[in-house]
Design an enzyme around this catalytic site. Structure first.
Site, mmCIF file in Angstrom:
data_model
loop_
_atom_site.group_PDB
_atom_site.id
_atom_site.type_symbol
_atom_site.label_atom_id
_atom_site.label_comp_id
_atom_site.label_asym_id
_atom_site.label_seq_id
_atom_site.Cartn_x
_atom_site.Cartn_y
_atom_site.Cartn_z
ATOM 1 N N ARG A 236 0.696 -1.168 0.148
ATOM 2 C CA ARG A 236 -0.208 -0.010 0.006
ATOM 3 C C ARG A 236 1.076 1.180 -0.022
ATOM 4 N NH1 ARG A 236 -3.518 -2.995 -1.364
ATOM 5 N NH2 ARG A 236 -5.586 -2.772 -0.759
ATOM 6 N N GLU A 265 -4.691 7.310 -4.817
ATOM 7 C CA GLU A 265 -5.008 6.783 -6.198
ATOM 8 C C GLU A 265 -6.250 7.193 -6.911
ATOM 9 O OE1 GLU A 265 -5.054 2.489 -5.551
ATOM 10 O OE2 GLU A 265 -2.874 2.567 -5.008
ATOM 11 N N HIS A 288 -2.103 -0.144 -9.626
ATOM 12 C CA HIS A 288 -2.625 -0.991 -8.621
ATOM 13 C C HIS A 288 -3.330 -2.127 -9.436
ATOM 14 C CE1 HIS A 288 -4.263 -1.077 -4.458
ATOM 15 N NE2 HIS A 288 -3.734 -2.286 -4.699
#
Length: 315
Positions: A236, A265, A288
């Site tokens: 993360r 994000e 991601h």
């Protein structure tokens, strides 16, 4: 169970098997939805299924007047306000803690290795050069991984797979994980995180995001890495301190970084980092996609559909 209404907010290429299970549970409506559409429609539903496109915050949860469960086929849950969900009595069903099942999912570990290879062999730049009509192999001289030291921060299911890849590439593999028992054969055990960092020419991060790990790697920690070290983060974004990472890259203290996760994000807070990546070759960023393979996503969607089925059957 026929009265249950399910809203799948992110159904793109959803597993047909998982869809069939959901349709056995109740009535299923599918997105994709904008945030405004999600807020408008959510009051009608008992179950919300999301991936990572939506931030399920207090505003969204307040609209879930009959919401019983949120289903997210992820281990990380920073896209859901867990405290607010608990306060409202909404169950959050996820992959967190499903260790036995997750050991069968290789996608994130494979991406971590792909990012590392892309970084040391300058693959994005070499590919772009060929597309421009160039053929200059001397411009893209990379580095061997064999013989280098690979540090694994977090020797769980993903870290273990990455460690195996490192061993297969002839690397010296070390790891720090105070919860790991028994230890993994062929991997050196670092007694402290500082010891791991000092020995890691390549550092790959595989820890969950929680109160203990948020901001875990900052200026002091990056300074412990050998000069020119490489860093890969598929965990993360918030595990790293953003400004510290950018400073280490700009100064040359850190040889390069490859990130599949950012801090913001869904917003623009990471613009400085993105701007650096546009003008420098030693920072790779992917959106991601760690778990985003056809096989892994289908398996996790089926698993979560069955988990929801069991949850509802249990009342």
């Amino acid at each position: 169970m026929s009265a249950v209404r399910i809203l799948n907010a992110e159904p793109d290429r959803y597993s047909p098997e998982a869809r069939a299970i959901l349709e056995q549970i109740g009535t299923v409506d599918n997105g994709p939805l904008t945030r405004g559409e999600l807020l408008a429609r959510l009051p009608e539903y008992d179950v919300l299924i999301v991936r990572l496109a939506h931030q399920i915050d207090a505003e969204v949860l307040a609209r879930g007047e009959r919401l019983r469960a949120i289903v997210s086929a992820t281990t990380g849950l920073d896209h859901i306000d867990l405290a607010e969900a608990e306060r409202r009595g909404v169950a959050v069903l996820s992959l967190r803690g499903e260790t036995e099942f997750l050991r069968s999912i290789p996608a994130t570990a494979e991406l971590a290795w792909a990012l590392l290879l892309g970084l040391v062999r300058r693959l994005p730049q070499a590919y772009a050069s060929v597309l421009r009509g160039e053929w200059n192999r001397d411009a893209f001289r990379g580095y061997d991984l064999c013989g280098r030291s690979l540090g694994i921060l977090g020797l769980g299911r993903i870290g273990e797979k990455v460690a195996r890849y490192g061993l297969a590439f002839g690397m010296r593999v070390l790891a720090y994980d105070p919860t790991r028992d028994p230890w993994m054969e062929g991997v050196e055990r670092a007694n402290t995180m500082d010891e791991l960092l000092a020995a890691s020419e390549v550092l790959s991060i595989h820890v969950p995001l929680n109160e203990r790990t948020e901001g875990l790697i900052g200026r002091r920690e990056l300074a412990l890495l050998p000069p020119g070290a490489l860093l890969v983060n598929t965990a993360r974004g918030a595990v790293l301190q953003r400004e510290a990472l950018l400073e280490a890259l700009e100064s040359g203290r850190l040889g390069g970084a490859a990130l599949d996760v950012l801090w913001d994000e869904r917003g623009a807070a990471d613009e400085r980092l993105l701007e650096y990546a546009r003008t420098h070759e030693n920072l790779l960023i992917t959106p991601h996609i760690g778990g985003a393979t056809v096989e892994s996503m289908a398996a996790t969607e089926v698993f979560m559909a069955r988990k929801l089925q069991r949850f509802l059957q249990a009342g």
